[in-house]
Scaffold this motif. Structure first.
Motif, PDB file in Angstrom:
ATOM      1  N   SER A 255      34.969  44.756  27.714  1.00 22.23           N
ATOM      2  CA  SER A 255      34.744  45.161  26.329  1.00 22.23           C
ATOM      3  C   SER A 255      35.309  46.544  26.023  1.00 22.23           C
ATOM      4  O   SER A 255      35.719  46.812  24.912  1.00 22.23           O
ATOM      5  CB  SER A 255      33.247  45.118  26.016  1.00 22.23           C
ATOM      6  OG  SER A 255      32.542  45.825  27.006  1.00 22.23           O
ATOM      7  N   ALA A 256      35.328  47.418  27.025  1.00 21.22           N
ATOM      8  CA  ALA A 256      35.807  48.771  26.763  1.00 21.22           C
ATOM      9  C   ALA A 256      37.322  48.767  26.583  1.00 21.22           C
ATOM     10  O   ALA A 256      38.017  47.929  27.139  1.00 21.22           O
ATOM     11  CB  ALA A 256      35.427  49.694  27.898  1.00 21.22           C
ATOM     12  N   THR A 257      37.806  49.717  25.802  1.00 18.32           N
ATOM     13  CA  THR A 257      39.208  49.692  25.396  1.00 18.32           C
ATOM     14  C   THR A 257      40.177  49.844  26.567  1.00 18.32           C
ATOM     15  O   THR A 257      41.123  49.064  26.699  1.00 18.32           O
ATOM     16  CB  THR A 257      39.481  50.808  24.365  1.00 18.32           C
ATOM     17  OG1 THR A 257      38.475  50.717  23.371  1.00 18.32           O
ATOM     18  CG2 THR A 257      40.834  50.645  23.740  1.00 18.32           C
ATOM     19  N   VAL A 258      39.914  50.830  27.430  1.00 20.13           N
ATOM     20  CA  VAL A 258      40.895  51.096  28.491  1.00 20.13           C
ATOM     21  C   VAL A 258      41.000  49.926  29.491  1.00 20.13           C
ATOM     22  O   VAL A 258      42.097  49.421  29.738  1.00 20.13           O
ATOM     23  CB  VAL A 258      40.581  52.436  29.192  1.00 20.13           C
ATOM     24  CG1 VAL A 258      41.504  52.618  30.390  1.00 20.13           C
ATOM     25  CG2 VAL A 258      40.750  53.583  28.208  1.00 20.13           C
ATOM     26  N   PRO A 259      39.876  49.441  30.055  1.00 27.98           N
ATOM     27  CA  PRO A 259      40.000  48.291  30.954  1.00 27.98           C
ATOM     28  C   PRO A 259      40.613  47.078  30.257  1.00 27.98           C
ATOM     29  O   PRO A 259      41.333  46.298  30.863  1.00 27.98           O
ATOM     30  CB  PRO A 259      38.551  48.002  31.347  1.00 27.98           C
ATOM     31  CG  PRO A 259      37.794  49.220  31.056  1.00 27.98           C
ATOM     32  CD  PRO A 259      38.501  49.911  29.946  1.00 27.98           C
ATOM     33  N   ARG A 260      40.367  46.956  28.975  1.00 32.01           N
ATOM     34  CA  ARG A 260      40.918  45.840  28.220  1.00 32.01           C
ATOM     35  C   ARG A 260      42.442  45.950  28.154  1.00 32.01           C
ATOM     36  O   ARG A 260      43.163  44.975  28.354  1.00 32.01           O
ATOM     37  CB  ARG A 260      40.315  45.843  26.812  1.00 32.01           C
ATOM     38  CG  ARG A 260      40.803  44.749  25.918  1.00 32.01           C
ATOM     39  CD  ARG A 260      39.980  44.721  24.661  1.00 32.01           C
ATOM     40  NE  ARG A 260      38.786  43.958  24.898  1.00 32.01           N
ATOM     41  CZ  ARG A 260      38.447  42.886  24.175  1.00 32.01           C
ATOM     42  NH1 ARG A 260      39.186  42.501  23.173  1.00 32.01           N
ATOM     43  NH2 ARG A 260      37.362  42.218  24.450  1.00 32.01           N
ATOM     44  N   LEU A 261      42.899  47.170  27.916  1.00 30.78           N
ATOM     45  CA  LEU A 261      44.348  47.396  27.874  1.00 30.78           C
ATOM     46  C   LEU A 261      44.977  47.099  29.229  1.00 30.78           C
ATOM     47  O   LEU A 261      46.050  46.498  29.319  1.00 30.78           O
ATOM     48  CB  LEU A 261      44.639  48.850  27.473  1.00 30.78           C
ATOM     49  CG  LEU A 261      44.707  49.106  25.971  1.00 30.78           C
ATOM     50  CD1 LEU A 261      44.798  50.597  25.704  1.00 30.78           C
ATOM     51  CD2 LEU A 261      45.917  48.388  25.380  1.00 30.78           C
ATOM     52  N   VAL A 262      44.274  47.525  30.299  1.00 29.60           N
ATOM     53  CA  VAL A 262      44.791  47.288  31.651  1.00 29.60           C
ATOM     54  C   VAL A 262      44.916  45.792  31.912  1.00 29.60           C
ATOM     55  O   VAL A 262      45.940  45.293  32.387  1.00 29.60           O
ATOM     56  CB  VAL A 262      43.869  47.956  32.700  1.00 29.60           C
ATOM     57  CG1 VAL A 262      44.258  47.536  34.097  1.00 29.60           C
ATOM     58  CG2 VAL A 262      43.927  49.470  32.554  1.00 29.60           C
ATOM     59  N   ALA A 263      43.860  45.053  31.571  1.00 32.67           N
ATOM     60  CA  ALA A 263      43.871  43.613  31.790  1.00 32.67           C
ATOM     61  C   ALA A 263      44.990  42.956  30.985  1.00 32.67           C
ATOM     62  O   ALA A 263      45.710  42.075  31.475  1.00 32.67           O
ATOM     63  CB  ALA A 263      42.518  43.021  31.408  1.00 32.67           C
ATOM     64  N   LEU A 264      45.150  43.422  29.761  1.00 37.12           N
ATOM     65  CA  LEU A 264      46.187  42.882  28.892  1.00 37.12           C
ATOM     66  C   LEU A 264      47.571  43.139  29.487  1.00 37.12           C
ATOM     67  O   LEU A 264      48.418  42.247  29.538  1.00 37.12           O
ATOM     68  CB  LEU A 264      46.059  43.542  27.514  1.00 37.12           C
ATOM     69  CG  LEU A 264      46.984  43.046  26.426  1.00 37.12           C
ATOM     70  CD1 LEU A 264      46.688  41.600  26.127  1.00 37.12           C
ATOM     71  CD2 LEU A 264      46.806  43.885  25.167  1.00 37.12           C
TER      72      LEU A 264
ATOM     73  N   VAL B 175      59.204  41.023  23.579  1.00 42.28           N
ATOM     74  CA  VAL B 175      58.688  42.044  22.673  1.00 42.28           C
ATOM     75  C   VAL B 175      57.788  41.393  21.631  1.00 42.28           C
ATOM     76  O   VAL B 175      56.675  41.842  21.358  1.00 42.28           O
ATOM     77  CB  VAL B 175      59.846  42.802  21.983  1.00 42.28           C
ATOM     78  CG1 VAL B 175      59.313  43.656  20.834  1.00 42.28           C
ATOM     79  CG2 VAL B 175      60.596  43.648  22.992  1.00 42.28           C
ATOM     80  N   ALA B 176      58.254  40.255  21.093  1.00 40.58           N
ATOM     81  CA  ALA B 176      57.490  39.587  20.030  1.00 40.58           C
ATOM     82  C   ALA B 176      56.159  39.077  20.547  1.00 40.58           C
ATOM     83  O   ALA B 176      55.110  39.322  19.944  1.00 40.58           O
ATOM     84  CB  ALA B 176      58.316  38.441  19.458  1.00 40.58           C
ATOM     85  N   HIS B 177      56.176  38.377  21.703  1.00 40.50           N
ATOM     86  CA  HIS B 177      54.888  37.785  22.094  1.00 40.50           C
ATOM     87  C   HIS B 177      53.929  38.829  22.654  1.00 40.50           C
ATOM     88  O   HIS B 177      52.706  38.676  22.549  1.00 40.50           O
ATOM     89  CB  HIS B 177      55.059  36.541  22.987  1.00 40.50           C
ATOM     90  CG  HIS B 177      55.557  36.772  24.375  1.00 40.50           C
ATOM     91  ND1 HIS B 177      54.870  37.500  25.293  1.00 40.50           N
ATOM     92  CD2 HIS B 177      56.655  36.310  25.010  1.00 40.50           C
ATOM     93  CE1 HIS B 177      55.534  37.502  26.433  1.00 40.50           C
ATOM     94  NE2 HIS B 177      56.622  36.790  26.287  1.00 40.50           N
ATOM     95  N   SER B 178      54.455  39.922  23.211  1.00 42.01           N
ATOM     96  CA  SER B 178      53.552  40.994  23.649  1.00 42.01           C
ATOM     97  C   SER B 178      52.845  41.615  22.456  1.00 42.01           C
ATOM     98  O   SER B 178      51.666  41.948  22.510  1.00 42.01           O
ATOM     99  CB  SER B 178      54.326  42.097  24.379  1.00 42.01           C
ATOM    100  OG  SER B 178      55.093  41.557  25.408  1.00 42.01           O
ATOM    101  N   LEU B 179      53.605  41.729  21.376  1.00 41.63           N
ATOM    102  CA  LEU B 179      53.063  42.345  20.166  1.00 41.63           C
ATOM    103  C   LEU B 179      51.896  41.534  19.615  1.00 41.63           C
ATOM    104  O   LEU B 179      50.791  42.047  19.406  1.00 41.63           O
ATOM    105  CB  LEU B 179      54.192  42.438  19.133  1.00 41.63           C
ATOM    106  CG  LEU B 179      53.892  43.220  17.874  1.00 41.63           C
ATOM    107  CD1 LEU B 179      53.829  44.697  18.192  1.00 41.63           C
ATOM    108  CD2 LEU B 179      54.961  42.952  16.819  1.00 41.63           C
ATOM    109  N   THR B 180      52.121  40.236  19.417  1.00 46.54           N
ATOM    110  CA  THR B 180      51.045  39.438  18.811  1.00 46.54           C
ATOM    111  C   THR B 180      49.898  39.227  19.797  1.00 46.54           C
ATOM    112  O   THR B 180      48.746  39.136  19.388  1.00 46.54           O
ATOM    113  CB  THR B 180      51.554  38.067  18.312  1.00 46.54           C
ATOM    114  OG1 THR B 180      52.427  37.525  19.283  1.00 46.54           O
ATOM    115  CG2 THR B 180      52.242  38.211  16.993  1.00 46.54           C
ATOM    116  N   LEU B 181      50.216  39.165  21.094  1.00 49.09           N
ATOM    117  CA  LEU B 181      49.138  39.030  22.083  1.00 49.09           C
ATOM    118  C   LEU B 181      48.197  40.233  21.988  1.00 49.09           C
ATOM    119  O   LEU B 181      46.973  40.087  21.963  1.00 49.09           O
ATOM    120  CB  LEU B 181      49.728  38.910  23.497  1.00 49.09           C
ATOM    121  CG  LEU B 181      48.730  38.901  24.656  1.00 49.09           C
ATOM    122  CD1 LEU B 181      47.771  37.742  24.536  1.00 49.09           C
ATOM    123  CD2 LEU B 181      49.457  38.820  25.995  1.00 49.09           C
ATOM    124  N   ALA B 182      48.784  41.415  21.885  1.00 50.47           N
ATOM    125  CA  ALA B 182      47.957  42.624  21.788  1.00 50.47           C
ATOM    126  C   ALA B 182      47.150  42.620  20.492  1.00 50.47           C
ATOM    127  O   ALA B 182      45.953  42.903  20.484  1.00 50.47           O
ATOM    128  CB  ALA B 182      48.836  43.867  21.861  1.00 50.47           C
TER     129      ALA B 182
END
Lengths: 371, 374
Positions: free
Chosen positions: B300-309, B231-238
């Motif tokens: 660069s776009a938000t949605v693909p970025r979230l997917v990659a993340l 939970v912690a590292h996902s948070l800071t990674l995002a």
């Protein structure tokens, strides 16, 4: 890294670029003022061979236009036309000049090296080389290039070349005398030469602390090239005459460097236009970055510091600019940004550099707090 | 000679520092899943003036009617200046699909052309840009492409073509997942931190003589620790990926090494479980920032970025699960009868060794030295 920057800039740019398109209602509405077509900058039929001497002449005019108008489009036309010419000394020299004007110093030096290998005393090549070394802060090399300018007919150029380098290199007083004598030859000089001499004189006198002589020199330049206007505007801003800057630059907002000075003056005078001009500048820097151009870092650093008050960004830009060029104006911008951000490391680096080069600049001392 | 002198003196003038922008056109193209193409192309009126006799009366004042009259010429210039093809062949492109319009950019007025067309498919798109080729070497096409939902910005050079391999969102998700797994397995610092957390866990359910042991306690405790860490590292990674948090990488890397030292030393000093999940969470925050620095270039776009993340995160989790699945049964079986002195040699000496190694990392990261790999 570059790709990342481009990507980010692309993101920033598109909201700006995609304003709402419109269709004018009146067919007779004038929608754009085109630059006058004083010369055919495009060959009659693009892509075909023309007589090399015709091309060279056209390129020469284009380079002059670029300098006079401050418009890099002319450099682009010149480069495209030179690209199809078979290489010759003349075409290499012109190419080197257009590369220098676009801040592509390494490529320019490579062209000059080829010319000088065949003809070590080529005056134009030596002068150009001196000018590039000078911009980069390599004064010993610049002086060497000046020394290689020989022959009676280029005597004046040799004197001008040496005076300009010496003026940056610890021999300011002597150089000032030389430049004053050179500019006093008034009648014997062409308008361009006169303008150049006075600009150089103004810059040196100002750095040596003779503000009055500097102002006189700038004000006496009758030509209104962007470089002259920018130098004069800087002097007016520094000596507390922003109202004159507004008069001088009000109608020249197309050039980024001049718009910057205008916005600074308007900010000092608390004029309402300052806001709009500041915004326009931001958009222009973003548009430059989107195309991968980073040749206006000096101006952008001033914009960040003096108009936005963003010290971290200003210092970052000033550092990047410093890695490319080191004219007195670059030193000034770097010191300002470093002082504002309180970065001792950058100030120490600058102090070392000033000590090794012996560059004199009373303006720098005035801005530094006494310690 | 006089002419030469004029030119020569100009050479002494420093390079143009006060200029405005060179010539650009602005292009945005959208190719939908079914190959339907739509877009918009903004070309400066000044550039059209070089290519076409649009200023019919040659008074250098361009009227709207003059542009309307030149419409067919403008459309022809645009058709010649842009070609798009995919693996299946050339896209049919019609510039000037709608009425001509104008728009203001930072350096003047531009004509706005709407584009419409059809591509055979959306695989391996190639854009050939030809506007002002051979005429203005400084011209660039600033392009924004959206291909079946994947966004891309690029700078087009006249006379050159650019090929874009478009990965489907699923493909990029999988490749990021692989990256994540790879990073956990080759990022020894994260691995050792995880091991330091897990080493004493096997002892949790054991009686002091090690004869009786309840693996369920060990598994439950592992679940808590790993969840806190995740939970912690996902948070800071995002947070780092979206630029909300940014710390110098030297600082982050040093802190990660320090976290391993502390976690390992804690095992030597005490094996009480108590608040170890707090440590897992706290240091997890730091490790997340470390993951962010190895995460490659993201869309660069938000949605693909979230997917990659999400893909990268999933990969890290899978990697962690595999480590836990391999390590914990082994540790429990050793802890059961304190075989080979698990408590002393496994937990205490092992942790000490980890602490020493991590301390060397800490020194070299803090002082920018290179003593050992990692």
């Amino acid at each position: 890294m570059r790709v990342v920057i481009l990507g980010l800039c692309g993101l920033m740019l598109f909201p700006v670029a995609q304003a709402r398109p419109f269709i004018p209602k009146d067919p007779a509405e004038v929608v754009e003022q085109l630059p006058s077509r004083r010369l055919a900058w495009v060959p009659a039929t693009a892509g075909t061979r023309e007589d090399p001497s015709v091309t060279l002449e056209a390129v020469r005019s284009l380079l002059q236009m670029a300098q006079r108008e401050g418009d890099p489009r002319y450099l682009g036309y010149a480069e495209a036309r030179l690209a199809i010419l078979p290489p010759s000394t003349e075409s290499r020299l012109l190419r080197a000049r257009l590369l220098q004007a676009s801040h592509r110093f390494t490529e320019a030096q490579a062209e000059l090296a080829v010319v000088l290998r065949a003809d070590p005393t080529n005056t134009e090549a030596q002068l150009l080389q001196a000018s590039i070394y000078q911009v980069q802060g390599h004064y010993a090399l610049a002086r060497q290039s000046c020394e290689h300018i020989v022959g009676l007919e280029s005597l004046m150029l040799a004197i001008g070349c040496r005076a300009q380098v010496d003026g940056l290199n610890g021999k300011g007083r002597q150089a000032l005398g030389q430049l004053q004598r050179l500019t006093a030859l008034d009648a014997g000089l062409t308008p361009d030469q006169r303008a150049w001499g006075r600009l150089a004189l103004g810059d040196l006198a100002w750095r040596l602390g003779n503000d009055a002589l500097a102002g006189q020199a700038y004000a006496s330049v009758s030509d209104v090239s962007p470089d002259t206007a920018a130098a004069y505007a800087d002097w007016l801003l520094a000596t507390g005459k922003p109202a004159q800057v507004v008069t001088l630059l009000r109608d020249r907002t197309r050039l980024d460097g001049l718009l910057l000075r205008l916005a600074l003056a308007e900010q000092m005078l608390n004029l309402p236009q300052a806001r709009e001009h500041r915004q326009a500048l931001g958009e222009r820097f973003a548009a430059q970055a989107a195309r991968g151009d980073f040749v206006h870092l000096r101006e952008e650093s001033r914009y960040a510091l003096e108009l936005l008050g963003d010290r971290a960004r200003a210092l970052d830009l000033a550092r990047r600019n410093w890695s490319q060029q080191r004219e007195p104006a670059d030193v000034m911008v770097y010191q300002r940004a470093a002082l504002a951000a309180g970065s001792r490391r950058d100030l120490a680096l600058l102090r070392d550099w000033l000590q090794t080069t012996h560059m004199e600049d009373s303006r720098l001392d005035r801005e530094r707090p006494a310690s | 000679m006089k002419r030469l002198l004029i030119l020569l003196l100009m050479v002494l003038v420093p390079p143009m520092a006060h200029a405005h922008k060179a010539s650009d056109s602005y292009l945005s193209i959208d190719v939908a899943q079914d190959g339907r193409l739509s877009g918009r192309w903004d070309i400066a009126l000044r550039d059209l003036d070089v290519l076409l006799p649009i200023d019919a009366d040659n008074d250098r004042k361009l009227m709207w009617s003059e542009i309307e009259h030149a419409e067919s010429g403008i459309v022809a210039v645009a058709s010649k200046g842009l070609q798009i093809r995919t693996q299946g062949g050339v896209c049919q492109l019609t510039p000037g699909a709608g009425p001509l319009a104008l728009d203001d950019h930072v350096d003047g007025r531009y004509v706005v052309l709407m584009l419409q067309g059809q591509c055979p498919d959306t695989k391996g798109v190639e854009v050939a840009y030809g506007l002002l080729a051979g005429i203005d070497a400084g011209h660039r096409g600033i392009a924004h492409l959206s291909l079946a939902g994947v966004e891309r910005d690029m700078v087009l050079v006249p006379g050159q073509s650019v090929r874009i391999e478009v990965r489907s969102p699923l493909q990029s998700l999988l490749s990021q997942t692989r990256e994540g797994i790879h990073h956990i397995w080759t990022g020894y610092d994260h691995l050792l931190f995880l091991l330091s957390l897990l080493l004493p866990v096997a002892l949790l359910g054991a009686s002091s003589d090690g004869v009786r042991l309840s693996p369920r306690v060990a598994w439950r405790s592992t679940l808590v620790l790993v969840t806190a860490f995740t939970v912690a590292h996902s948070l800071t990674l995002a947070l780092a990926t979206f630029g909300i948090v940014h710390l110098p990488s030297r600082w982050v890397e040093s802190a990660i090494a320090a976290s391993v030292v502390i976690a390992a030393l804690h095992n030597v000093v005490s094996e009480r479980p108590g608040t170890r999940w707090i440590m897992a969470f706290g240091f997890g925050l730091v490790h997340g920032l470390g993951f962010a620095s190895v995460l490659g270039e993201l869309p660069s776009a938000t949605v693909p970025r979230l997917v990659a993340l999400a893909g990268f995160n999933a990969g890290v989790e899978v990697g962690q699960m595999l480590v836990v699945a391999a390590f914990l049964p082994l540790a429990i079986s050793f802890a059961r009868h304190d075989r080979l002195g698990y408590r002393r040699w496994g937990v205490q000496a092992g942790s000490l060794a980890i602490a020493v190694l991590a301390f060397v990392w800490l020194c070299q990261r803090m002082f920018d030295l290179k003593l050992i790999p990692g």
